[in-house]
Design a protein around this motif. Structure first.
Motif, PDB file in Angstrom:
ATOM      1  N   ILE A  55       7.776   5.851  -7.178  1.00 46.69           N
ATOM      2  CA  ILE A  55       7.500   5.232  -5.646  1.00 46.69           C
ATOM      3  C   ILE A  55       7.425   3.717  -5.901  1.00 46.69           C
ATOM      4  N   LEU A  56       6.882   3.241  -7.157  1.00 47.20           N
ATOM      5  CA  LEU A  56       6.879   1.852  -7.240  1.00 47.20           C
ATOM      6  C   LEU A  56       8.445   1.289  -7.382  1.00 47.20           C
TER       7      LEU A  56
ATOM      8  N   GLY B 182       5.471   3.211   1.028  1.00 46.49           N
ATOM      9  CA  GLY B 182       5.840   4.832   0.850  1.00 46.49           C
ATOM     10  C   GLY B 182       4.872   5.874   0.593  1.00 46.49           C
ATOM     11  N   ILE B 183       5.358   6.815   0.310  1.00 46.34           N
ATOM     12  CA  ILE B 183       4.231   8.048   0.375  1.00 46.34           C
ATOM     13  C   ILE B 183       4.474   9.124  -0.539  1.00 46.34           C
TER      14      ILE B 183
ATOM     15  N   ALA C 112       0.865  -1.249   0.004  1.00 47.88           N
ATOM     16  CA  ALA C 112       0.144   0.009  -0.062  1.00 47.88           C
ATOM     17  C   ALA C 112       0.926   1.381  -0.075  1.00 47.88           C
ATOM     18  N   ILE C 113       0.392   2.333  -0.803  1.00 49.75           N
ATOM     19  CA  ILE C 113       0.941   3.507  -0.762  1.00 49.75           C
ATOM     20  C   ILE C 113       0.251   4.792  -0.018  1.00 49.75           C
TER      21      ILE C 113
ATOM     22  N   ILE D 200      10.820   5.452   5.030  1.00 52.19           N
ATOM     23  CA  ILE D 200      10.285   4.877   3.669  1.00 52.19           C
ATOM     24  C   ILE D 200      10.245   5.724   2.647  1.00 52.19           C
ATOM     25  N   PRO D 201      10.417   5.276   1.260  1.00 51.64           N
ATOM     26  CA  PRO D 201      10.467   6.377   0.136  1.00 51.64           C
ATOM     27  C   PRO D 201       9.344   7.283   0.243  1.00 51.64           C
ATOM     28  N   VAL D 202       9.592   8.517  -0.086  1.00 53.91           N
ATOM     29  CA  VAL D 202       8.709   9.824  -0.274  1.00 53.91           C
ATOM     30  C   VAL D 202       8.992  10.269  -1.579  1.00 53.91           C
TER      31      VAL D 202
END
Length: 336
Positions: A305-306, A125-126, A68-69, A146-148
């Motif tokens: 983000i993927l 991620g966000i 989930a993002i 986490i990635p942003v």
């Protein structure tokens, strides 16, 4: 009367129906282990036939991913964010990722609560989006593990940001009007404290050259009316074209011109900015406008983000995406 079996199907049901062990069924569905191709295909087919759906929580525990993002935005009404969210979802859905959209209403406390809720869900991620390029993102985003990714917003240095090329969009509008033979082009736009407004105004002035005139005001139809009343009540030569900072202003401009007996586009051509179709298509005549390609911005943010969640490297910095001119009848073109 035979009652329909509505219970949730489990991995045990799949294994029994496919005639394999539970571990073999699990390996086949998860693409792990040494299951041969024929068995894997049979297990997958049987799982579909009996309506088996894997437990997302259990899958997340095994993979250490929530699939989930989170999308965090200050856009209460979704005018900008919903098209971007559509682009994000289009990219992620085929990879089994869901999107949670959270609106902060420009309330720092609500932003923190939403962020905490997303982190509690262990999102992978966000994506942060905003209603203006110069809005300061929540500082907490820069500290996350986490990635942003930032869309229609600019993140801190060494982050990834996507937003429209406002200068290129403004040049598209002005060059289109000049190409139609219009030589007295006025720019009526929004508040000067918006970065995008200043970028578009500067590009308009550079593209139009000597005689450029900018009127700053609100993002509203009322301001479009007021600006036209002021411009056409003063002495001197009147504009034969008007480039507006958004579609709402443009509709107000067109209505005000009609009120004083000036025909669009015969006497004055009008171009907007946004391609907000609920306005641009319903304006009379339909509005020629600059489309910021919001869905494409979302798609690019989704791809970034993927890749980040898959452990791939993505170049940092700002990516400005080209805008597109949608020609309709307010400049003399055909309805688009």
């Amino acid at each position: 009367m035979v009652e329909k079996d509505t219970r949730r199907r489990t991995i045990h049901d799949v294994a029994q129906a496919a005639g394999v062990s539970i571990s073999t069924a699990s390996n086949a569905l998860n693409g792990t282990g040494r299951t041969n191709a024929e068995t894997r295909e049979r297990v997958i087919r049987v799982a579909k036939e009996i309506g088996f759906r894997p437990n997302a929580l259990a899958r997340g525990l095994l993979s250490k991913r929530s699939h989930a993002i989170g999308m965090l935005t200050n856009d209460t009404y979704g005018r900008l964010t919903l098209p971007m969210a559509a682009g994000v979802s289009e990219v992620l859905v085929d990879h089994g990722l869901s999107v949670f959209l959270c609106a902060t209403n420009n309330d720092p406390r609500l932003a923190r609560l939403h962020l905490e809720a997303l982190l509690d869900r262990q999102v992978d991620g966000i994506i942060f989006t905003a209603t203006r390029l110069d809005l300061e993102p929540p500082a907490e985003l820069a500290k996350l593990a986490i990635p942003v990714v930032y869309a229609f917003a600019e993140g801190p240095p060494e982050t990834i940001s996507f937003f429209p090329d406002d200068a290129q969009g403004a040049r598209l509008a002005v060059e289109h009007l000049k190409g139609l033979g219009r030589s007295r082009i006025l720019h009526i736009t929004g508040p000067e404290d918006y970065l995008s407004v200043r970028i578009r105004a500067e590009a308009y002035c550079e593209s139009f050259g000597k005689g450029a005139e900018v009127h700053y005001g609100d993002w509203s139809e009322e301001w479009g009316h007021e600006a036209i009343d002021a411009v056409f009540s003063r002495p001197g030569e009147k504009p034969d074209a008007i480039f507006c900072g958004n579609d709402e202003i443009a509709r107000g401009v067109i209505d005000a011109l009609r009120d004083i007996g000036i025909t669009v586009p015969k006497d004055v051509a009008v171009v907007g900015f946004d391609n907000w179709e609920v306005i641009s298509r319903q304006t009379r005549p339909p509005l020629t406008t600059v489309d910021m390609e919001l869905k494409e911005i979302g798609r690019r943010a989704g791809l970034a983000i993927l890749r980040l969640t898959q452990g791939e490297a993505v170049p940092t910095g700002i990516t400005r995406l080209s805008c597109r001119l949608v020609v309709r009848q307010s400049c003399g073109g055909q309805a688009g």
